[in-house]
Design an enzyme around this catalytic site. Structure first.
Site, PDB file in Angstrom:
ATOM      1  N   GLY A 171      14.838  36.113  12.134  1.00 17.43           N
ATOM      2  CA  GLY A 171      15.885  35.278  12.723  1.00 17.43           C
ATOM      3  C   GLY A 171      16.390  35.871  14.023  1.00 17.43           C
ATOM      4  N   THR A 181      17.968  41.713  14.516  1.00 18.37           N
ATOM      5  CA  THR A 181      17.253  42.085  15.744  1.00 18.37           C
ATOM      6  C   THR A 181      17.132  40.886  16.667  1.00 18.37           C
ATOM      7  OG1 THR A 181      16.020  43.814  14.600  1.00 18.37           O
ATOM      8  CG2 THR A 181      15.094  43.010  16.663  1.00 18.37           C
ATOM      9  N   SER A 222      22.770  46.141  13.475  1.00 17.22           N
ATOM     10  CA  SER A 222      22.478  46.252  14.914  1.00 17.22           C
ATOM     11  C   SER A 222      21.707  47.543  15.173  1.00 17.22           C
ATOM     12  CB  SER A 222      23.774  46.227  15.733  1.00 17.22           C
ATOM     13  OG  SER A 222      24.653  47.266  15.311  1.00 17.22           O
ATOM     14  N   ASN A 238      24.493  50.250   3.302  1.00 24.23           N
ATOM     15  CA  ASN A 238      24.953  50.311   4.685  1.00 24.23           C
ATOM     16  C   ASN A 238      24.917  51.752   5.150  1.00 24.23           C
ATOM     17  OD1 ASN A 238      26.131  48.752   6.976  1.00 24.23           O
ATOM     18  ND2 ASN A 238      27.808  50.190   6.729  1.00 24.23           N
ATOM     19  N   ARG A 244      26.178  29.930  12.126  1.00 23.52           N
ATOM     20  CA  ARG A 244      24.818  29.475  12.394  1.00 23.52           C
ATOM     21  C   ARG A 244      23.799  30.537  12.039  1.00 23.52           C
ATOM     22  NH1 ARG A 244      22.347  33.134  16.069  1.00 23.52           N
ATOM     23  NH2 ARG A 244      22.670  32.574  18.254  1.00 23.52           N
ATOM     24  N   LYS A 251      25.110  29.183  25.481  1.00 21.67           N
ATOM     25  CA  LYS A 251      26.084  30.103  24.890  1.00 21.67           C
ATOM     26  C   LYS A 251      26.107  31.364  25.732  1.00 21.67           C
ATOM     27  CE  LYS A 251      25.535  32.758  21.135  1.00 21.67           C
ATOM     28  NZ  LYS A 251      25.523  33.195  19.717  1.00 21.67           N
ATOM     29  N   LYS A 295      16.106  46.803  19.373  1.00 27.41           N
ATOM     30  CA  LYS A 295      16.681  46.770  18.029  1.00 27.41           C
ATOM     31  C   LYS A 295      15.550  46.735  16.997  1.00 27.41           C
ATOM     32  CE  LYS A 295      21.177  44.455  18.591  1.00 27.41           C
ATOM     33  NZ  LYS A 295      21.968  43.289  18.152  1.00 27.41           N
ATOM     34  N   MET A 322      17.916  39.372  10.174  1.00 29.96           N
ATOM     35  CA  MET A 322      18.797  38.604  11.049  1.00 29.96           C
ATOM     36  C   MET A 322      19.461  39.418  12.154  1.00 29.96           C
ATOM     37  SD  MET A 322      18.175  35.856   9.473  1.00 29.96           S
ATOM     38  CE  MET A 322      19.175  34.804  10.521  1.00 29.96           C
TER      39      MET A 322
END
Length: 319
Positions: A290, A219, A197, A158, A109, A66, A224, A217
């Protein structure tokens, strides 16, 4: 070679397809049938990242890469910030097999990996879902988590709270009450998904209650960080791939601080094949780091290619 453009992906791959493909990938990795190649990642300046994730799945007969990255200025241009394409090759000959649009596949995914961790590691009686982050992938994460457990409500935080109504709309579509909260109230959550992020930790150990499962999920690059090392230090830590976890994943910070060792981290595939028990008690905090492995991308892209061939979709080109 078959070209499957981004516009076709939604009609070819469902969230359930992604879950099954990612689960099978993690199990193949645990059995030694599949492995990822080293990640190549470059900073392009102004927050832009570009790189390559690749691997070989002998059991699934998938070889590929990818290519893509994160481009934070895209939203102002009417595009999502994550842009990628997946290239599949015949593992026996090296012949190009397919080029597949990777943007939706990446979101599917990533959400599927999170959902696999929730399915295998969260308490069975989990009722409250917490989401930290409200960007493009947050809605996918919410929908995938809701398929893994019967949540009764959702709370969200957030950095830019004006983005949270979009997440609330997804919750409403699922029939779940949604509330915007400050981070200390994440202690109410039984499952927390972080999908940001961020370059600095926002979720602290004091924000997490005993028995919580976290799916971290966001990093996937050096620098990060979503949670503080002290949180991982007191948790049982699982991941998609240990090598990535300690170098570009959330665990990089805890390992660097000496709060966690590589030997403490367990590949979630070990749980899937029965080699590790997973959660051991109702009070245990479990964390899934992840990092996003290339084999996930190849697996979901292969589903898209197989469906496209079955339905006569996509464009065949000579190579």
């Amino acid at each position: 070679m078959l070209i499957v453009p981004e516009a076709l992906i939604a009609s070819l791959v469902s969230p359930e397809d992604a879950f099954a493909a990612v689960e099978a990938t993690f199990a193949a990795m645990a059995r030694g049938d599949a492995y990822n190649f080293p990640v190549v990642r470059e900073a392009l300046g102004e927050g832009r990242q570009y790189g390559f994730k690749s691997g070989l799945d002998r059991a699934g007969k998938q070889l590929g890469v990818k290519a893509g990255g994160y481009f934070p200025g895209n939203a102002e241009k009417g595009m999502i910030n994550h842009q990628s394409s997946v290239f599949l090759f015949d593992p026996d000959t090296g012949r190009p097999v397919a080029m597949v649009g990777g943007n939706l596949l990446t979101a599917l995914r990533t959400a599927a990996a999170s959902a696999v961790s929730i399915d295998r590691l969260a308490r069975g009686d989990a009722k409250v879902l917490g989401i930290v982050g409200a960007g493009h992938q947050a809605g996918f994460q919410l929908r995938a988590a809701a398929r893994a457990r019967r949540f009764e409500r959702v709370i969200g935080w957030n950095l830019h709270p004006e983005m949270l109504p979009r997440l609330g709309a997804v919750a409403a579509d699922l029939g779940l009450p949604f509330e915007s909260v400050e981070l200390p109230r994440m202690r109410e959550a039984d499952v927390i998904v972080t999908i940001t992020s961020s370059p600095a930790a926002s979720l602290m150990a004091e924000h997490v209650s005993p028995g919580t499962h976290l799916a971290c999920m966001g990093t996937d690059t050096k620098g990060k960080q979503e949670v503080e090392p002290a949180l991982l230090a007191k948790a049982s830590v699982f991941t998609d791939e240990v090598a990535q976890s300690v170098t570009i994943g959330e665990a990089q910070h805890a390992v660097a601080a000496g709060a966690l060792s590589e030997a403490d981290i367990v590949a979630v595939g070990q749980v899937l094949i029965g080699a590790h028990p997973g959660r051991r008690s109702a009070e245990e905090i479990t964390v899934f780091d992840g990092t996003g492995v290339g084999l996930q991308d190849l697996a979901v892209a292969a589903v898209a290619v197989a469906r496209a061939r079955e339905r006569g979709m996509g464009m065949e080109v000579g190579v």
